[in-house]
Design a protein around this motif. Sequence first.
Motif, PDB file in Angstrom:
ATOM      1  N   ARG A 199       0.833  -1.201   0.000  1.00 62.62           N
ATOM      2  CA  ARG A 199       0.000   0.000   0.000  1.00 62.62           C
ATOM      3  C   ARG A 199       0.872   1.258   0.000  1.00 62.62           C
ATOM      4  N   GLU A 200       0.392   2.243  -0.690  1.00 60.28           N
ATOM      5  CA  GLU A 200       1.086   3.533  -0.840  1.00 60.28           C
ATOM      6  C   GLU A 200       2.410   3.383  -1.585  1.00 60.28           C
ATOM      7  N   GLY A 201       2.496   2.350  -2.412  1.00 57.86           N
ATOM      8  CA  GLY A 201       3.771   2.050  -3.081  1.00 57.86           C
ATOM      9  C   GLY A 201       4.115   2.912  -4.288  1.00 57.86           C
ATOM     10  N   SER A 202       3.251   3.844  -4.656  1.00 54.46           N
ATOM     11  CA  SER A 202       3.541   4.634  -5.861  1.00 54.46           C
ATOM     12  C   SER A 202       4.766   5.532  -5.727  1.00 54.46           C
ATOM     13  N   ASP A 203       5.019   6.012  -4.518  1.00 50.91           N
ATOM     14  CA  ASP A 203       6.235   6.822  -4.308  1.00 50.91           C
ATOM     15  C   ASP A 203       7.452   5.975  -4.667  1.00 50.91           C
ATOM     16  N   TYR A 204       7.385   4.732  -4.248  1.00 48.45           N
ATOM     17  CA  TYR A 204       8.491   3.806  -4.495  1.00 48.45           C
ATOM     18  C   TYR A 204       8.681   3.615  -5.999  1.00 48.45           C
ATOM     19  N   ALA A 210      13.114   6.790 -11.382  1.00 50.61           N
ATOM     20  CA  ALA A 210      14.123   7.853 -11.319  1.00 50.61           C
ATOM     21  C   ALA A 210      15.518   7.239 -11.298  1.00 50.61           C
ATOM     22  N   TYR A 211      15.641   6.162 -10.556  1.00 49.97           N
ATOM     23  CA  TYR A 211      16.927   5.466 -10.454  1.00 49.97           C
ATOM     24  C   TYR A 211      17.357   4.947 -11.824  1.00 49.97           C
ATOM     25  N   GLU A 251      14.408   7.655   8.365  1.00 51.34           N
ATOM     26  CA  GLU A 251      13.946   7.458   9.742  1.00 51.34           C
ATOM     27  C   GLU A 251      12.496   7.903   9.922  1.00 51.34           C
ATOM     28  N   LEU A 252      12.183   9.097   9.416  1.00 51.96           N
ATOM     29  CA  LEU A 252      10.812   9.612   9.573  1.00 51.96           C
ATOM     30  C   LEU A 252       9.811   8.670   8.909  1.00 51.96           C
ATOM     31  N   ALA A 253      10.145   8.210   7.707  1.00 57.93           N
ATOM     32  CA  ALA A 253       9.230   7.319   6.988  1.00 57.93           C
ATOM     33  C   ALA A 253       9.083   6.002   7.738  1.00 57.93           C
ATOM     34  N   TYR A 254      10.197   5.533   8.279  1.00 62.27           N
ATOM     35  CA  TYR A 254      10.160   4.268   9.013  1.00 62.27           C
ATOM     36  C   TYR A 254       9.247   4.368  10.236  1.00 62.27           C
ATOM     37  N   TYR A 255       9.332   5.493  10.952  1.00 64.36           N
ATOM     38  CA  TYR A 255       8.509   5.633  12.155  1.00 64.36           C
ATOM     39  C   TYR A 255       7.046   5.908  11.823  1.00 64.36           C
ATOM     40  N   LYS A 263      10.233   2.870   1.505  1.00 58.57           N
ATOM     41  CA  LYS A 263      11.237   2.319   0.587  1.00 58.57           C
ATOM     42  C   LYS A 263      11.729   3.335  -0.450  1.00 58.57           C
ATOM     43  N   THR A 264      11.083   4.482  -0.507  1.00 60.17           N
ATOM     44  CA  THR A 264      11.341   5.447  -1.575  1.00 60.17           C
ATOM     45  C   THR A 264      12.749   6.024  -1.567  1.00 60.17           C
ATOM     46  N   ILE A 265      13.277   6.237  -0.357  1.00 60.51           N
ATOM     47  CA  ILE A 265      14.522   6.996  -0.264  1.00 60.51           C
ATOM     48  C   ILE A 265      15.756   6.229  -0.748  1.00 60.51           C
ATOM     49  N   GLN A 266      15.832   4.926  -0.402  1.00 60.95           N
ATOM     50  CA  GLN A 266      17.068   4.180  -0.707  1.00 60.95           C
ATOM     51  C   GLN A 266      17.538   4.324  -2.155  1.00 60.95           C
ATOM     52  N   PRO A 267      16.670   4.042  -3.156  1.00 64.69           N
ATOM     53  CA  PRO A 267      17.175   4.154  -4.535  1.00 64.69           C
ATOM     54  C   PRO A 267      17.646   5.570  -4.876  1.00 64.69           C
ATOM     55  N   LEU A 268      16.983   6.573  -4.327  1.00 62.11           N
ATOM     56  CA  LEU A 268      17.361   7.953  -4.631  1.00 62.11           C
ATOM     57  C   LEU A 268      18.693   8.290  -3.980  1.00 62.11           C
ATOM     58  N   MET A 269      18.849   7.785  -2.754  1.00 66.98           N
ATOM     59  CA  MET A 269      20.075   8.051  -2.017  1.00 66.98           C
ATOM     60  C   MET A 269      21.274   7.433  -2.732  1.00 66.98           C
ATOM     61  N   ARG A 270      21.059   6.217  -3.276  1.00 62.56           N
ATOM     62  CA  ARG A 270      22.166   5.538  -3.943  1.00 62.56           C
ATOM     63  C   ARG A 270      22.705   6.367  -5.105  1.00 62.56           C
ATOM     64  N   LYS A 271      21.820   7.115  -5.765  1.00 67.52           N
ATOM     65  CA  LYS A 271      22.297   7.915  -6.900  1.00 67.52           C
ATOM     66  C   LYS A 271      22.320   9.412  -6.610  1.00 67.52           C
ATOM     67  N   GLY A 272      22.038   9.759  -5.369  1.00 74.03           N
ATOM     68  CA  GLY A 272      22.056  11.184  -5.016  1.00 74.03           C
ATOM     69  C   GLY A 272      21.017  12.002  -5.760  1.00 74.03           C
ATOM     70  N   ILE A 273      19.857  11.396  -6.050  1.00 81.20           N
ATOM     71  CA  ILE A 273      18.786  12.120  -6.759  1.00 81.20           C
ATOM     72  C   ILE A 273      17.904  12.820  -5.716  1.00 81.20           C
ATOM     73  N   PRO A 274      17.818  14.151  -5.744  1.00 83.51           N
ATOM     74  CA  PRO A 274      17.014  14.834  -4.723  1.00 83.51           C
ATOM     75  C   PRO A 274      15.511  14.587  -4.872  1.00 83.51           C
ATOM     76  N   LEU A 275      14.836  14.613  -3.735  1.00 81.93           N
ATOM     77  CA  LEU A 275      13.387  14.414  -3.704  1.00 81.93           C
ATOM     78  C   LEU A 275      12.728  15.686  -3.186  1.00 81.93           C
ATOM     79  N   HIS A 276      11.712  16.150  -3.907  1.00 82.09           N
ATOM     80  CA  HIS A 276      10.961  17.306  -3.440  1.00 82.09           C
ATOM     81  C   HIS A 276       9.563  16.854  -3.060  1.00 82.09           C
TER      82      HIS A 276
END
Length: 420
Positions: A199-204, A210-211, A251-255, A263-276
């Motif tokens: 659920r709510e997986g579209s951000d992912y 993006a990755y 952390e915020l998403a996890y809590y 799950k959204t942040i990891q792929p972006l973090m790996r490539k340094g792609i900013p999220l707005h």
Amino acid sequence: MLVFKFGGASVKDAAAVRNVAQVLGNFEGEEILLVLSAMGKNTNLLEKLVDAYIKDLPYQNLLEEFRTFHLNIIAELLGDDAREFYEVDNLLVELECVLDGDQAGKDYDYVYDQIVPYGELVSTRILSHYLNHVGLRNRWLDARNFIVTSSDHRRARIDWSVTEDLIGRRAFKMVQKQLSITQGFIGRTSSNAMTTLGREGSDYTAAIFAYGLNAESVTIWKDVPGVMNADPKRFPDAQLLSDISFKEAIELAYYGASVIHPKTIQPLMRKGIPLHVKSFVDIDEPGTQVADHQRKSVIQLPCYIEKANQVLISLASKDFSFIIEDNLSQIFNALAACGIQVNLMQNTAISFSICANFDQRRIEQLTDMIGDQYHMDLTPELNLFTVFNSHLDDEVKRHLKGAEVLLEQKTGNVLQWVHR
Ligand code: ASP
Ligand code: MG
């Protein structure tokens, strides 16, 4: 390449769809891949339909509700021209064929994944057609051609090597120099069964594309100004967090901060792609930027996060012996096999407590697996309240006043309470 994600609330009715067109009007000429969720609350509706269908109860009224919801929006958006728009009719027939098919003996999670994705398939067809209709030329893409997953239905894991290759080789060419529209949340297995990412997986999904496309940035368009330090509906003094590091966002998403799927942040973090994270109501407002920061902690404010619909599972071995390594590995294996999402754990000499997202089916599965070896005490309908970056301040005391606290934990700068 910019990747945009619009959620269900952004297309909850015809006026909302028109607003999406207006937002996009500000980006004409840009290369954009837009990832879209099901309209409004249609995923919940389809979940109800699956439940009825599986239990052999009548589901026609739910199917009818799904149909009329979309046909009404189409009529309102297109007027007389709606008569020449067939894609949604075709999808509705396809869905009926799935329901008419023989699903006897098939597992619930599998059946769910053959039905619930129609929310996204239909919403993207409507948005794509409407945007073309008002002159915003775009191309509809089938996300299932690119997002390849494991067969863990309802919580499918991405097959990264295949998916990255398909996006890089095939999607990359298709999305050049134009606006493209695709579905969030859905994928397929290597043998072409539909799957969903949770659920709510579209951000992912947006992050995955993006990755694979090496996008410049991802923007999640919301009906709130950005990521706040608390839910403004519950905490009137909530403030916008304008800048967050990737690590803090995880952390915020996890809590349980519901603005970003964990799950959204990891792929972006790996490539340094900013999220707005920006408001689709007020697009000139800056919103929140999540980016790589040298400093690990950027957030200065305490953040208050409440996660509802939690269950406390307390396990004790039947002979009241200690819960030792062997038991723990058995318990964890069972939790993983049932797909129960654990949010907090605590153990004492003879008991082990877990606060987890409540899911009736998964809990029943867990009881079947280990219920004969452990006393299982289940307390549902709880909340998990987390304070990140703080101590026990007045805001916390106010919030917990009169609440019955069942469990409490402090880890570094994170305080948590499981309460009723
Ligand atoms: N439509 C799906 C859901 O409601 C996916 C999403 O919205 O991100 O969970
Ligand atoms: Mg949704």
